[in-house]
Structures are given as C-alpha cells and as structure tokens.
Design an enzyme around this catalytic site. Structure first.
Site, PDB file in Angstrom:
ATOM      1  NE  ARG A 126      16.770  39.046  31.292  1.00 46.85           N
ATOM      2  CZ  ARG A 126      17.979  38.630  31.599  1.00 46.85           C
ATOM      3  NH1 ARG A 126      18.882  38.428  30.668  1.00 46.85           N
ATOM      4  NH2 ARG A 126      18.312  38.423  32.850  1.00 46.85           N
ATOM      5  CD  GLU A 177      28.072  36.722  35.786  1.00 47.36           C
ATOM      6  OE1 GLU A 177      28.885  37.481  36.321  1.00 47.36           O
ATOM      7  OE2 GLU A 177      27.156  37.119  35.041  1.00 47.36           O
ATOM      8  CE  LYS A 221      22.457  35.603  37.929  1.00 48.37           C
ATOM      9  NZ  LYS A 221      23.562  34.845  37.359  1.00 48.37           N
TER      10      LYS A 221
END
Ligand code: ATP
Ligand code: MG
Length: 559
Positions: free
Chosen positions: A262, A37, A272
């Site tokens: 992850r 993204e 982020k």
C-alpha cells in the site's frame, strides 16, 4: 507536462510470464479490475491501486473492469458510487461498459456455496462468534468445530433455511471445510456465509445471508474473466483461500492474485474510516476540503491528474510497505505546474506604494510574459499607474543586513515588467504603522531595464495596479497533521491534527485579468506559489484562491 516515467515492475514481470509461451494465460488478453468499496471517496492511496490496475491493463493492451465491492451490506451510498466514477475519469482511466457491482453475483455466490456443501467441502456450523473465537486454536493447537462432520443433507437443508430467513443473526454460519490445523488461520475452516438481517442498498431485503469477502471476491473475479487480480499486501495471507475457492467451485476461469504494498504518505491518513471521521466531526469542510488526501480534495487544491499519476509512477510498485514524504507529492505538482501554469501578479499582504514622480491620473500598459517556459503562451498587458499594491514585507523602514528590497534610500529595485524604482520614505499612521511606501521611478527604464546599462542592485518585486485590480480571498494550507505518522496503528490520529492547517487571507489584491477565472485553472502568483480558483466558493464578485503549493521546494531526493 512533466515526463511520465515508464516503469516496469514485478507485477509486469509475472504477467509477462503468464501470457508468454507456456504461461498459464498464454496469449490471453490481460484483464484486471479495480474493486473499491463505495463507503467513502477515493484517496491518493487508491490512485496507486488505480494506476496499477488500469495502468497494467493499458500496458499490456488489456482491459480493466470497475466493480463496486458492495458485498458487505453496510454503508454503501450512491453519492460515493458517482464520486468514485468521476474521480477515475478525472485521472484519465476508463472502464468502458464494464461496470459491475459485487452484489450482482449474490445468486451465483449462493449456488457455488451449495456446490461446496454437496462436495462435502462446506458445512453449517453452530458455534457462536464467541465460541468460534475460543475454538480457533493457536499455532500449536488446531481449531475445532463439533459441526464439521454434519451430514451433507443436513447442511443443505440448514443453508436453505438460513437463506429463507428462519434464523436470527449469528445463529449459524457456513464454513469452508479446509484445514483446522493450518498454520494460516485463514484456512482454518473460514466462515464463508453469515446471517445478517440487513437491508442492502441494491438488493433490498432479498437476502439475509451475505457471503464473506474472501469467498465472494474470487468468484466475482472468475466470473468476469479477470486474469490478474491485483490487490494490496494485506491480502497476501488470504491468497491460499482465494486459490482454494477458484479451484473448488466450478467457475469458468482461474484468476491469479498478486499483491503489492500500500502507499503511505507522511503527515496524513489514508483510510476511509479515518477520513470519514474528519468529515463527520467537522475537522474539515468535507471530503473535498483542499487539505484532504482524497482525489476530490486534491483536485480542489489544484492538483492535476498528470502530477498525481507521475507521483504514483515514480513511487513505483513495491512488495514492502513504504511511506513517502508529502513533500514529494508537492514536488511532483510543482514540476507539472511550473510547465503549464500561467504567471500572474497577486499581492497577498498588500501595502500601498505611491510613485511620487509619476503623473497623477496617468495610466499605461506594460507587457509581461505569460510563462517563460512556454514562449508560445505569449504575453499580456497589465496596467501601471502612480498607485500600486506591493507585499508588505517587500518594505522595511529599518533594513536588516542583506535586505535587498525597499527601504528608504535603499537600492534600486525592479517592479516586474514595469520600471526601476527607488524608495524615498514612507507614511505612518498615528501608531507608527507604515501605511504607505513612497518611491520615485526612472522613466527611462520602461520594461524594467535601465537605459544606461547600470547594474540594478535591488530585488525584482511584484505589484498590482491599485487603480485596476480585484480583491480576493486566499486560503493557504499546510499539513493537516503535525505528527509525521498520524496513521500509525493505535495512534489517536485526531489528537495529531495541526490546528493551523488553514490560514485565510482577505483583502488580497490580484491583477484584473483574473476577474472572471473559474476552476479548473492554475496560476503561478509570482514569487508566492501556485494557486487555483476554489471550485466551490470562488465567484467574480468574491474571488477565492487556494494555494496549491508554495514555490519553495522542501523535498530533497536521497535525503
Ligand atoms: P480504506 O482503508 O481506505 O477503506 P480499502 O482497502 O478498504 O481502503 P477499498 O475501497 O476496498 O478500500 O480499496 C479499493 C482498492 O484500493 C483495493 O484493491 C485496495 O487494496 C486499494 N487500496 C486502498 N488503499 C490503498 C493504498 N493506501 N495504497 C494502495 N492501494 C490501496
Ligand atoms: Mg476494503
């Protein structure tokens, strides 16, 4: 270069089955994608995904697309798109001509939504967000929607009018008609379109309805011919919906979603949103601050692609979440730099050393090895004279037990590559602070070894010729967060910051050969650590070095 460990993992095993005899993609070319993204810079967690996406494709002789996931109309930025591309290339991966934007499929998404309505598999719902929450049910109570049986024609008409901009935000949603009683809440008639009167960075004001990620993502994958859609574990519960979408709209192809854990690293945050907060509140100097776990930060810090890729490979691909020690990342960097970095001499906390029996005004060149691990890198000459700089802590006026460096009448010490010296005393200022160390040298020990083979009892110390060196600023970094787990859910990560994560040293002395260095370049400052010129702030008239990593390895395998 450090060895890259060839790893085989559960994803590879699934893929082997899928493309093998009788598998669902028998004989097919493996096709993956990396879908960031563009709302921030890539961090080391993304590296793991990149290595899984690009690396898996590479391993099977397949291809990997780069797709900007800009389905959501907020916060996308061209700056981020360009930075993401640069970082991926830096790591050594390439998407060829397969660069896409999720938003390029909006028209297709819309068509497939209409198809679902026509099949009686989607309906326009009028529950407000609050009502939808209330009607969601719980494990024992199914969800409900009074609009579930709305006639197809009516939903088609309302959906077209939603697109035409007739209604305000949240007035209607389009929901997939799946299973209100499902134990998986993602399947309880999930919303697949919502009204948002928002500008989209690429689509402009063309759309005021936007597809939800869970609907758009499988369609994007299917249209690009992705065979394996590899994503992190939080999407595991979304997989039934992913499959439902590709089964129920007439996409040309059915990708398979596989999830992996992850990457988490201690003493840092990998989100982020949190990294952005550090930048926006100026806790760091930018996304590329050398303390940041972003790829641009790590690069500026002196990390090499080989070290990062090796780290991710060795961390491996697991199905359960794992937090890795920051020390292991440093260990991987040290391993790589130990092989490739040139050795030079630099003095960070300088104090003068005068060789009292060396002729004033004389200078000579001594030869030092560039890298003992790579004889092919050769040697270089450094000048030596009566006036040198040494590290302040290589001298003590009053020795402590076991101290093997310079003190008055102490042991003979070796000046790296030059001569043996013995300390004879020091000069102090009016406050009693040592301002100069005095020593005599043995002219017969050129190169650093005694002519008569006697044993040298003192340490080997590094030095810089005071008559031929450069001044430098050196930035030393430690953990950005004191707390080992600042990323934990519910923790106020900003209160975990280490106030001393940056230490700036000025007036450091480095050998003349560094006069014109430019990033990227890595050096081992002998006895101190690995350093690199700062890519933004270093210039020949003002050298600035970042400490990439110290020499001391705190990482204990199997701790
Ligand atoms: P963030 O929370 O940092 O914003 P994200 O998942 O929203 O992360 P995306 O840009 O959507 O960020 O991520 C692109 C890809 O990278 C996704 O497939 C995601 O699963 C993966 N990814 C993100 N963070 C990690 C991580 N820490 N470890 C492994 N993969 C990750
Ligand atoms: Mg995301």
């Amino acid at each position: 270069m450090a060895e890259i460990v060839e790893s085989k993992n559960f994803i590879h095993s699934f893929i082997e089955e899928d493309i093998g005899p009788g598998g669902q993609y028998e004989g097919a070319t493996v096709h993956t994608r990396f879908p960031p993204e563009p709302n921030g810079y890539l961090h080391i967690g993304h590296c793991k995904a990149l290595i899984i996406d690009f690396g898996t494709a590479e391993k099977f002789g397949g291809i990997c697309n780069l797709r900007m996931d800009d389905t959501n109309p907020t916060k996308e930025d061209v700056e981020f798109v360009e930075a993401i591309k640069e970082d991926i290339h830096w790591l050594g991966f390439d998407w060829g001509d397969r660069f896409y934007y999720g938003s390029d499929y909006f028209e297709k998404d819309y068509e497939y939504a209409v198809e679902l309505i026509k099949k009686g598999l989607a309906y326009v719902c009028e529950l407000t967000p609050e009502e939808a929450k209330e009607y969601r049910g719980d494990l024992n109570t199914p969800a409900k929607s009074p609009w579930r049986d709305r006639p197809i024609e009516e939903s088609l008409d309302l959906f077209a009018r939603m697109r035409a901009g007739e209604f305000e935000d949240n007035k209607y949603t389009l929901r997939a008609k799946i299973d209100l009683a499902s134990g998986n809440f993602n399947m309880r008639d999930p919303v697949i379109y919502r009204i948002r009167h928002m500008h989209h960075h690429r689509q402009g004001d063309k759309w005021c309805i936007y597809p939800m990620y869970d609907f758009a993502h499988p369609i994007q994958d299917a249209l690009e011919g992705i065979t394996h859609s590899l994503c992190s574990l939080e999407f595991e519960n979304h997989r039934p919906l992913y499959n439902w979408v590709v089964e129920n709209v007439s996409v040309p192809h059915r990708p398979r979603q596989i999830e992996f854990a992850r990457l988490g690293i201690d003493h840092t945050v990998l989100s982020k949103r949190k990294l952005r907060a550090l930048v926006e509140n100026e806790y760091v100097s930018g996304w590329d601050d050398p303390r940041m776990p972003t790829l641009c930060g790590l690069r500026r810090r002196g990390y090499t692609p080989a070290a990062i890729r090796n780290f991710c490979d060795r961390v491996g691909v697991a199905k359960s979440p794992n937090t890795i020690e920051y020390g292991f990342l440093e260990h991987c960097l040290r391993e790589d730099l130990n092989e490739v970095a040139q050795r030079v001499m630099a003095v960070l906390q300088p104090i003068k050393l005068t060789i009292t029996n060396y002729p004033e005004g004389q200078t000579e060149k001594v030869v030092v090895e560039n890298n003992p691990n790579r004889p092919e890198d050769g040697t270089r000459e450094v000048t030596f004279s009566r006036n040198l700089w040494i590290e302040a802590d290589d001298f003590l006026a009053e020795p402590i037990p076991k101290y093997k460096r310079l003190f008055p009448n102490g042991p003979e010490c070796r000046l790296k590559g030059a001569y043996l010296i013995q300390c004879t005393g020091c000069v102090t200022d009016e406050n009693g602070n040592v301002v100069e160390v005095l020593a005599t040298y043995d002219p017969e020990s050129r190169g650093g070894d005694p002519a008569d083979g006697r044993k040298v009892k003192g340490a080997t110390i590094h030095w810089v010729d005071a008559n031929n060196c450069c001044d430098a600023e050196v930035r030393q970094y430690s953990n950005l967060f004191d707390d080992p787990d600042p990323d934990a859910a519910g923790k106020d990560f900003l209160s975990c910051l280490n106030p001393n994560s940056l230490e700036v040293l000025t007036g450091c002395k480095v050998e003349k050969s560094l006069e014109n260095v430019k990033a990227p370049a890595s050096y081992q400052f002998m006895r101190l650590g690995y350093f690199c010129p700062d890519s933004k702030d270093s210039a020949p008239e003002h050298l600035v070095f970042n400490r990439s990593v110290s020499l001391k390895d705190s990482f204990k395998p199997n701790k």
